[in-house]
Design a protein around this motif. Structure first.
Motif, PDB file in Angstrom:
ATOM      1  N   ARG A   1       0.842  -1.098  -0.084  1.00 28.99           N
ATOM      2  CA  ARG A   1       0.008  -0.053  -0.092  1.00 28.99           C
ATOM      3  C   ARG A   1       0.833   1.214  -0.033  1.00 28.99           C
ATOM      4  O   ARG A   1       1.402   1.704   0.971  1.00 28.99           O
ATOM      5  CB  ARG A   1      -0.970  -0.063   1.276  1.00 28.99           C
TER       6      ARG A   1
ATOM      7  N   ILE B   1      -0.056  -0.869  -4.968  1.00 31.09           N
ATOM      8  CA  ILE B   1      -1.105   0.188  -5.300  1.00 31.09           C
ATOM      9  C   ILE B   1      -0.815   1.425  -4.638  1.00 31.09           C
ATOM     10  O   ILE B   1      -0.361   1.488  -3.636  1.00 31.09           O
ATOM     11  CB  ILE B   1      -2.529  -0.293  -4.586  1.00 31.09           C
TER      12      ILE B   1
ATOM     13  N   GLU C   1      -1.527   5.891  -5.174  1.00 29.95           N
ATOM     14  CA  GLU C   1      -2.564   6.994  -5.908  1.00 29.95           C
ATOM     15  C   GLU C   1      -1.807   7.764  -6.934  1.00 29.95           C
ATOM     16  O   GLU C   1      -0.445   7.736  -6.959  1.00 29.95           O
ATOM     17  CB  GLU C   1      -2.672   8.090  -4.615  1.00 29.95           C
ATOM     18  N   GLU C   2      -2.606   8.476  -7.810  1.00 29.95           N
ATOM     19  CA  GLU C   2      -1.967   9.025  -8.974  1.00 29.95           C
ATOM     20  C   GLU C   2      -0.900  10.202  -8.695  1.00 29.95           C
ATOM     21  O   GLU C   2      -0.231  10.645  -9.623  1.00 29.95           O
ATOM     22  CB  GLU C   2      -3.027   9.527  -9.697  1.00 29.95           C
TER      23      GLU C   2
ATOM     24  N   GLU D   1      -1.755  -1.245  -9.646  1.00 29.01           N
ATOM     25  CA  GLU D   1      -3.145  -0.315  -9.619  1.00 29.01           C
ATOM     26  C   GLU D   1      -2.766   0.972  -9.290  1.00 29.01           C
ATOM     27  O   GLU D   1      -2.104   1.408  -8.408  1.00 29.01           O
ATOM     28  CB  GLU D   1      -4.215  -0.755  -8.803  1.00 29.01           C
TER      29      GLU D   1
ATOM     30  N   VAL E   1      -4.788   4.685  -8.198  1.00 25.88           N
ATOM     31  CA  VAL E   1      -6.198   4.971  -8.024  1.00 25.88           C
ATOM     32  C   VAL E   1      -5.945   6.504  -7.645  1.00 25.88           C
ATOM     33  O   VAL E   1      -5.119   7.110  -7.506  1.00 25.88           O
ATOM     34  CB  VAL E   1      -6.556   4.350  -6.641  1.00 25.88           C
TER      35      VAL E   1
ATOM     36  N   GLY F   1      -8.609   7.103  -2.839  1.00 22.89           N
ATOM     37  CA  GLY F   1      -8.965   5.762  -3.170  1.00 22.89           C
ATOM     38  C   GLY F   1      -8.271   4.667  -2.668  1.00 22.89           C
ATOM     39  O   GLY F   1      -8.474   3.566  -2.883  1.00 22.89           O
ATOM     40  N   LEU F   2      -7.142   5.090  -2.049  1.00 17.12           N
ATOM     41  CA  LEU F   2      -6.241   4.134  -1.480  1.00 17.12           C
ATOM     42  C   LEU F   2      -6.751   2.801  -0.815  1.00 17.12           C
ATOM     43  O   LEU F   2      -6.643   1.780  -1.129  1.00 17.12           O
ATOM     44  CB  LEU F   2      -4.994   4.674  -1.019  1.00 17.12           C
TER      45      LEU F   2
ATOM     46  N   GLU G   1      -9.372   0.389  -2.377  1.00 13.97           N
ATOM     47  CA  GLU G   1      -8.812  -0.711  -3.148  1.00 13.97           C
ATOM     48  C   GLU G   1      -7.957  -1.789  -2.542  1.00 13.97           C
ATOM     49  O   GLU G   1      -7.845  -2.798  -2.991  1.00 13.97           O
ATOM     50  CB  GLU G   1      -7.925   0.217  -4.698  1.00 13.97           C
TER      51      GLU G   1
END
Length: 275
Positions: free
Chosen positions: A120, A140, A142-143, A198, A200, A204-205, A208
């Motif tokens: 994460r 995963i 975030e952008e 991914e 997100v 949104g982390l 997901e």
């Protein structure tokens, strides 16, 4: 994954370890130093991985950090110590074989952990921590995050296992760009080259990560562990074909496959016992 949470207490600054239901979580905990990984962290992390490996109730592990950065990497003092050791070597003597560092041992243990692992990425990731995250099965983020590998900027030839991981997981072109240029890349490119599994949107982390952790925890654990091992071996060009065939045959005799097939026909969610 609602269940009673168990937290393993550690000294201040050391990683935190919690278990909630079938999910174990490790959180890097040096926010003041951007979660730089110190030598004292390594045995603590190894102990946590052993706990996850040995507890059959644990089906998935999530690795994350505290604050705005996942990790700034492994402490550079280790490089200075290794350089000093080489400087004391008598002139003319051949260099000793490269010893496996405790950090290398940690990375190998994480990569080969029985249960599937999710990194994460609570923030950007740098240096040796990029390899720590790469040892996880899923990453995963975030952008808005970024990463870079500064080995060539530091004058360091990276260690063998890390280079194998980068090339086998990201491909030759991505590995060359990251290692040979020390350039920072942003989340969209991290996703494109396969570093992120991914990406997100901001905020949104957690949703997901929890979704994927729930999916992984619900799969047949023996099949997941065996196939994870085979995939890693195939990626490294080290497949033990006989062991893979033996695990395949054992799965056909397992209670898990009986439960899986029965649940499929009954159109219900299977409840696997790992045997």
């Amino acid at each position: 994954m609602s269940a009673v949470q168990e937290t393993v207490t550690t000294a201040p600054g050391l990683p935190e370890f919690t278990i909630q239901g079938a999910c174990a979580r490790i959180r890097l905990n040096r926010e003041r130093y951007l979660n730089r990984i110190e030598p004292d962290d390594v045995p603590a992390l190894l102990e946590m991985l052993e706990r996850a490996q040995d507890d059959p109730a644990i089906r998935v592990l999530v690795l994350t950090g505290t604050g705005r950065v996942f990790s700034s990497g492994y402490h550079l003092g280790d490089l200075a110590e290794r350089r000093a050791a080489l400087d004391t070597q008598p002139a003319g003597e051949p260099e000793p074989p490269q010893a496996t560092s405790p950090f290398d041992v940690l990375l190998e243990r994480l990569e080969n952990l029985r249960v599937p692992t999710i990194c994460r990425l609570n923030g950007s990731v740098y240096g040796g921590a990029t390899d720590l995250a790469l040892c996880c099965d899923f990453r995963i983020g975030e952008e808005g995050i970024e990463m870079f590998m500064p080995a060539s900027r530091l004058g360091l030839h990276y260690y063998r296992s890390g280079m194998v991981r980068y090339v086998s997981r990201l491909g030759v072109n991505a590995a060359k760009k990251l290692f040979l240029t020390s350039q920072t890349i942003k989340a969209p490119e991290m996703l494109r080259v396969g570093y992120l599994t991914e990406m997100v949107p901001a905020g949104g982390l957690d949703a997901e990560v929890e979704r994927l952790a729930g999916v992984l925890a619900g799969q047949a654990p023996l099949a997941v562990a065996g196939m994870k091992q085979a995939i890693n071996e195939l990626a490294r060009g080290e497949l033990d074909a006989d062991a893979l065939d033996a695990r395949h045959a054992a799965s056909l005799r397992s209670e898990d496959i009986r439960e899986g097939v029965t649940a499929w026909h009954e159109r219900r969610k299977p409840v696997f016992q790992g045997r």
